[in-house]
Design a protein around this motif. Structure first.
Motif, mmCIF file in Angstrom:
data_model
loop_
_atom_site.group_PDB
_atom_site.id
_atom_site.type_symbol
_atom_site.label_atom_id
_atom_site.label_comp_id
_atom_site.label_asym_id
_atom_site.label_seq_id
_atom_site.Cartn_x
_atom_site.Cartn_y
_atom_site.Cartn_z
ATOM 1 N N ALA A 298 -29.079 -79.424 64.550
ATOM 2 C CA ALA A 298 -29.008 -79.457 66.017
ATOM 3 C C ALA A 298 -29.737 -78.258 66.616
ATOM 4 O O ALA A 298 -30.402 -78.378 67.645
ATOM 5 C CB ALA A 298 -27.547 -79.479 66.464
ATOM 6 N N GLU B 190 -33.404 -79.306 66.389
ATOM 7 C CA GLU B 190 -33.780 -80.448 67.239
ATOM 8 C C GLU B 190 -33.692 -80.126 68.720
ATOM 9 O O GLU B 190 -34.505 -80.571 69.519
ATOM 10 C CB GLU B 190 -32.901 -81.657 66.901
ATOM 11 C CG GLU B 190 -33.354 -82.344 65.618
ATOM 12 C CD GLU B 190 -32.243 -83.189 64.993
ATOM 13 O OE1 GLU B 190 -31.348 -83.610 65.747
ATOM 14 O OE2 GLU B 190 -32.294 -83.387 63.774
ATOM 15 N N LEU B 191 -32.678 -79.348 69.104
ATOM 16 C CA LEU B 191 -32.519 -79.022 70.525
ATOM 17 C C LEU B 191 -33.345 -77.802 70.924
ATOM 18 O O LEU B 191 -33.442 -77.468 72.093
ATOM 19 C CB LEU B 191 -31.039 -78.759 70.853
ATOM 20 C CG LEU B 191 -30.085 -79.947 70.716
ATOM 21 C CD1 LEU B 191 -28.645 -79.494 70.922
ATOM 22 C CD2 LEU B 191 -30.430 -81.025 71.732
ATOM 23 N N LEU C 93 -19.498 -77.940 72.680
ATOM 24 C CA LEU C 93 -20.771 -78.591 72.378
ATOM 25 C C LEU C 93 -21.846 -77.943 73.238
ATOM 26 O O LEU C 93 -21.546 -77.381 74.296
ATOM 27 C CB LEU C 93 -20.702 -80.085 72.731
ATOM 28 C CG LEU C 93 -19.552 -80.891 72.127
ATOM 29 C CD1 LEU C 93 -19.523 -82.296 72.704
ATOM 30 C CD2 LEU C 93 -19.710 -80.941 70.613
ATOM 31 N N VAL D 12 -22.638 -75.263 65.878
ATOM 32 C CA VAL D 12 -23.486 -76.447 65.792
ATOM 33 C C VAL D 12 -24.173 -76.458 64.427
ATOM 34 O O VAL D 12 -24.272 -75.419 63.755
ATOM 35 C CB VAL D 12 -24.543 -76.467 66.926
ATOM 36 C CG1 VAL D 12 -23.893 -76.507 68.297
ATOM 37 C CG2 VAL D 12 -25.453 -75.276 66.839
ATOM 38 N N THR D 13 -24.662 -77.626 64.043
ATOM 39 C CA THR D 13 -25.332 -77.717 62.740
ATOM 40 C C THR D 13 -26.730 -77.117 62.845
ATOM 41 O O THR D 13 -27.305 -77.022 63.938
ATOM 42 C CB THR D 13 -25.469 -79.182 62.298
ATOM 43 O OG1 THR D 13 -26.254 -79.855 63.300
ATOM 44 C CG2 THR D 13 -24.128 -79.875 62.164
ATOM 45 N N GLU E 252 -22.928 -73.930 59.240
ATOM 46 C CA GLU E 252 -23.383 -74.162 60.615
ATOM 47 C C GLU E 252 -23.895 -72.870 61.239
ATOM 48 O O GLU E 252 -24.012 -71.846 60.576
ATOM 49 C CB GLU E 252 -22.220 -74.738 61.418
ATOM 50 C CG GLU E 252 -21.755 -76.068 60.844
ATOM 51 C CD GLU E 252 -20.579 -76.638 61.595
ATOM 52 O OE1 GLU E 252 -19.645 -75.873 61.886
ATOM 53 O OE2 GLU E 252 -20.606 -77.832 61.900
ATOM 54 N N ALA F 191 -25.496 -78.550 75.299
ATOM 55 C CA ALA F 191 -26.477 -79.502 75.820
ATOM 56 C C ALA F 191 -27.587 -78.715 76.503
ATOM 57 O O ALA F 191 -27.331 -77.672 77.115
ATOM 58 C CB ALA F 191 -25.809 -80.446 76.822
ATOM 59 N N THR F 192 -28.820 -79.205 76.387
ATOM 60 C CA THR F 192 -29.935 -78.481 76.996
ATOM 61 C C THR F 192 -30.144 -78.908 78.454
ATOM 62 O O THR F 192 -30.898 -78.284 79.181
ATOM 63 C CB THR F 192 -31.235 -78.693 76.200
ATOM 64 O OG1 THR F 192 -31.372 -80.092 75.968
ATOM 65 C CG2 THR F 192 -31.177 -77.958 74.873
#
Ligand SMILES: Nc1ncnc2c1ncn2[C@@H]1O[C@H](COP(=O)(O)OP(=O)(O)OP(=O)(O)O)[C@@H](O)[C@H]1O
Length: 367
Positions: A332, A335-336, A284, A328-329, A312, A286-287
């Motif tokens: 995502a 958005e990220l 996964l 990731v999609t 993806e 994460a920012t």
């Protein structure tokens, strides 16, 4: 020792046109069913004749159609291991092993014999007959027979395909030893990503009779567009060393360029070099550094590439020189704000660490 192949052959409606070079270690021929893997093995072993081309092994030409040269199989000093062991059922393991020697036209060498049976862990089976052996044991005998013929090249055509998971797990460490200790190039056909990830030094991807990509296993296997069987199986291969068993968790602590990982179910001594496969689907992104998370393995890195992977996106993350890949999609990514150059944290799910997928690693010795 290296092998150069540049061949063309037509078989019915199928046309193979492939060129590649394989050096020391294990070269995986990897591709979907019908992509031409067995055809290539047949051409190298001398079981099929190319319409045009050259095959050179350790500088010696085996095939050169322009010069009218096609060496017959018995003059090629090649060992072949097939899916089924093809042992003589009425003969003992010891006698079956001797068969390789007869074709090699040299006298028995007890030191070589002991080295091969020791490396493959078959000393205790020598007086048994094939019918009394497990599938994995039979394959180890078949590999021993091929090696005792002193080949300059070993071809293995899906040698584990007929075995169940337990037998595969039993034989994989022996193939790792073979790769690192036998001192001859191995060409290994497989369409199992996990096997290729664990064993391969170099990967050649075949698609419809052509070489779609070739390169070090680490580079090829993390590219979802090149992993031809199921793109969800693309992933990173990390070169790590066992540090110690972690007192607090009982997990094994591994260290490498990317940082530290805590891994369950490993009983390897400190200092052991391992190749750890981390499937992209188990990572996964994460920012910010995540808190309150059950995952123990979080590595800091920087995005160095984005590539479409089916529906993806594959996000490549450079963790201090080691490359991870996460799927990731597209949503995502938006958005990220995942863009190349962005600092991120890669969270590795514990499902990523399948002990069967963690291989021993030693650089192949040049010969
Ligand atoms: N003797 C032949 N005559 C006609 N077509 C053939 C012949 N041998 C192989 N082919 C065809 O060539 C193609 C490549 O076959 P090959 O066995 O090399 O593929 P493969 O990648 O090894 O597949 P698999 O993983 O299923 O073993 C297939 O479409 C096959 O049907």
């Amino acid at each position: 020792m290296s092998i150069q192949v540049d061949v063309q052959i037509r078989r019915g409606a199928f046309a193979l046109e492939a060129a590649f070079e394989a050096g020391p270690g294990l070269t995986a021929l990897f591709g979907r069913s019908g992509s031409g893997k067995t055809t290539l093995i047949d051409l190298i072993a001398g079981l099929a004749r190319p319409d045009r081309g050259r095959i050179t092994v350790g500088g010696a030409p085996w095939v050169d159609t322009a010069a009218g040269l096609i060496l017959p199989p018995h003059r090629r000093q090649v060992g072949v291991v097939f899916q089924d062991a093809r042992l003589f059922p009425h003969l003992s393991v010891r006698t079956n092993l001797g068969y390789g020697r007869i074709f090699a036209r040299h006298r028995a060498d007890p030191v070589a014999f002991a080295a091969v049976t020791g490396m493959l862990g078959i000393d205790h089976l020598l007086d048994r007959r094939p019918a009394g052996l497990s599938g994995g044991e039979r394959q180890r005998v078949a590999i021993g027979r091929a090696l005792l013929a002193r080949p300059r090249l070993l071809l293995m055509d899906e040698p584990l395909a007929a075995l169940d998971e337990a037998r595969k797990a039993e034989i994989l460490p022996y193939i790792e030893r073979l790769r690192d200790e036998a001192g001859i190039p191995i060409i290994y056909v497989s369409h199992a990503v996990s096997e290729v990830a664990r064993l391969a030094t170099t990967v050649i991807v075949l698609e419809s009779g052509r070489v779609a990509a070739a390169g070090p296993a680490e580079t090829i296997l993390r590219r979802a567009d090149l992993v031809p069987i199921h793109e969800a199986e693309a992933g990173a291969l990390l070169d790590m060393v066992v540090e110690a068993v972690d007192d607090a968790t009982g997990l094994t602590r591994l260290t490498g360029a990317a940082g530290r990982l805590l891994v369950p179910g490993l009983s390897r001594p400190p200092g052991t070099r391992l190749r750890v496969r981390i499937p992209a689907r188990d990572v996964l992104v994460a920012t910010e550094r995540p808190r309150g998370l059950s995952a123990r393995n979080v590595l800091a890195g920087r995005i160095c590439g984005l590539a479409p992977a089916g529906a993806e996106t594959a996000v490549e993350i450079d963790c201090n020189g080691a490359r991870l890949v996460a799927r990731v999609t597209a949503a995502a990514v938006r958005e990220l704000g995942l863009v190349p150059g962005r600092d991120v944290h890669a969270i590795i799910k514990s499902a990523a660490f399948d002990p069967a997928g963690i291989g021993l690693l030693r650089p192949p010795t040049a010969i």
